[in-house]
Design a protein around this motif. Structure first.
Motif, PDB file in Angstrom:
ATOM      1  N   ALA A 187       0.842  -1.197   0.000  1.00 51.78           N
ATOM      2  CA  ALA A 187       0.000   0.000   0.000  1.00 51.78           C
ATOM      3  C   ALA A 187       0.884   1.256   0.000  1.00 51.78           C
ATOM      4  N   LYS A 238       3.929   1.389  -1.262  1.00 49.50           N
ATOM      5  CA  LYS A 238       4.672   1.444  -2.528  1.00 49.50           C
ATOM      6  C   LYS A 238       3.787   1.900  -3.685  1.00 49.50           C
ATOM      7  N   ALA A 249       0.330   2.834  -3.471  1.00 54.01           N
ATOM      8  CA  ALA A 249      -0.891   3.612  -3.219  1.00 54.01           C
ATOM      9  C   ALA A 249      -0.646   4.804  -2.308  1.00 54.01           C
ATOM     10  N   ILE A 309      -6.548  -1.453  -8.758  1.00 50.66           N
ATOM     11  CA  ILE A 309      -6.045  -2.482  -9.670  1.00 50.66           C
ATOM     12  C   ILE A 309      -7.181  -2.866 -10.616  1.00 50.66           C
ATOM     13  N   GLY A 365      10.452  -3.984  -5.581  1.00 47.66           N
ATOM     14  CA  GLY A 365       9.627  -5.197  -5.488  1.00 47.66           C
ATOM     15  C   GLY A 365      10.309  -6.398  -6.127  1.00 47.66           C
ATOM     16  N   ALA A 397       2.589 -13.737  -3.401  1.00 45.66           N
ATOM     17  CA  ALA A 397       2.679 -15.200  -3.437  1.00 45.66           C
ATOM     18  C   ALA A 397       3.017 -15.708  -2.034  1.00 45.66           C
ATOM     19  N   PHE A 423      -7.048  -5.448   0.648  1.00 46.71           N
ATOM     20  CA  PHE A 423      -6.516  -6.801   0.779  1.00 46.71           C
ATOM     21  C   PHE A 423      -6.938  -7.308   2.157  1.00 46.71           C
TER      22      PHE A 423
END
Ligand code: ADP
Length: 245
Positions: free
Chosen positions: A131, A133, A135, A168, A193, A199, A224
């Motif tokens: 968030a 990075k 947003a 997104i 990133g 993952a 999320f």
């Protein structure tokens, strides 16, 4: 086939910074041998590339460790509220640097689950860092911890991380937790990133008998949510929270 793909992707991701490093080393040994200005310019770039390789290897090792333990359910009782507050506190400096305010609200003083503390810290870190990075433009991140009825009518804890960034587009949502999948590779690289964060989040939650859900509308931020089975009704006090914010 998936395994071959994964190895090809991982090798490619490692080779890119390695090629950059080799290039700079060659230049510093050759044409720029006596060029102080070039050296001062190249060294920080070389350091950034080496850091990126290290981060990638760390994430790959974490993934493989979690996979090795995938069938073992964590059995220690941990408090999600305490873990989240610690993670949020540790990211306050980064948040301030990016002009983002993080708010944490919990529906109870404690939310107990059977879990692995370090892995759950990793989950929350990844979600909040993402968030920050992607947003930061939304200026705030709202975190909410609650307890409710899960999909199989068992009680579950939910930890929601909501941002107000670009969001997104729907076609990306189902693929976000795939290894090395990024909406924008250049942007992800620029933010340090590895493409493995979500993952990892997914695998950790699976191992805990939980799951990750992602909701987003382009232009309106993203949410999320980590869902985790609770340790047992008796242990969860479910008291109204005495602190918030
Ligand atoms: P990365 O290391 O690239 O951040 P992740 O697996 O953590 O890898 O995330 C995958 C991709 O999902 C990111 O590259 C980014 O495109 C997208 N993403 C993750 N979180 C957010 C968010 N809060 N807002 C917008 N996009 C996001």
């Amino acid at each position: 086939e998936m395994r071959a793909d994964f190895i090809a992707n991982a090798s490619h991701e490692l080779r890119t910074p390695l090629a950059a490093l080799s290039g700079f080393i060659e230049t510093l040994q050759g044409s720029a041998r006596d060029d102080t200005a070039a050296r001062l310019r190249f060294l920080p770039i070389m350091q950034a590339q080496a850091t990126r390789m290290a981060r990638l290897i760390d994430d790959l090792l974490s993934l493989s460790r979690i996979e090795l333990n995938a069938h073992l359910r964590p059995d220690k009782q941990v408090d999600l509220v305490a873990i989240m507050r610690q993670v949020a506190d540790s990211l306050q400096t980064l948040a301030r640097d990016r002009g983002v305010e993080i708010s944490v609200k919990a529906a109870a003083d404690r939310l107990l689950v059977l879990g692995d503390r370090d892995e759950l810290m990793r989950v929350f870190e990844n979600l909040i860092e993402n968030a920050l990075k992607y947003a930061a433009s939304g200026k705030r991140i709202d975190i909410a911890l609650s307890i409710g009825e899960g999909s199989k009518s068992a009680r579950e804890a939910s930890v929601r991380v909501r941002d107000y960034g670009p969001g997104i587009a729907p076609e990306h949502l189902p693929r976000l937790t795939e290894r090395f999948y990024r909406v924008d590779v250049t942007e992800s690289r620029a933010q340090g990133g590895t493409g493995l964060g979500l993952a990892l989040v997914k695998h950790i939650l699976n191992r805990h008998g939980g799951r990750l859900t992602i909701e987003s509308t382009a232009g309106q931020g993203a949410t999320f949510t980590a869902h985790l089975p609770v340790a047992g009704p008796a242990e969860n006090t479910n008291l109204p929270a005495s602190t918030s914010g």
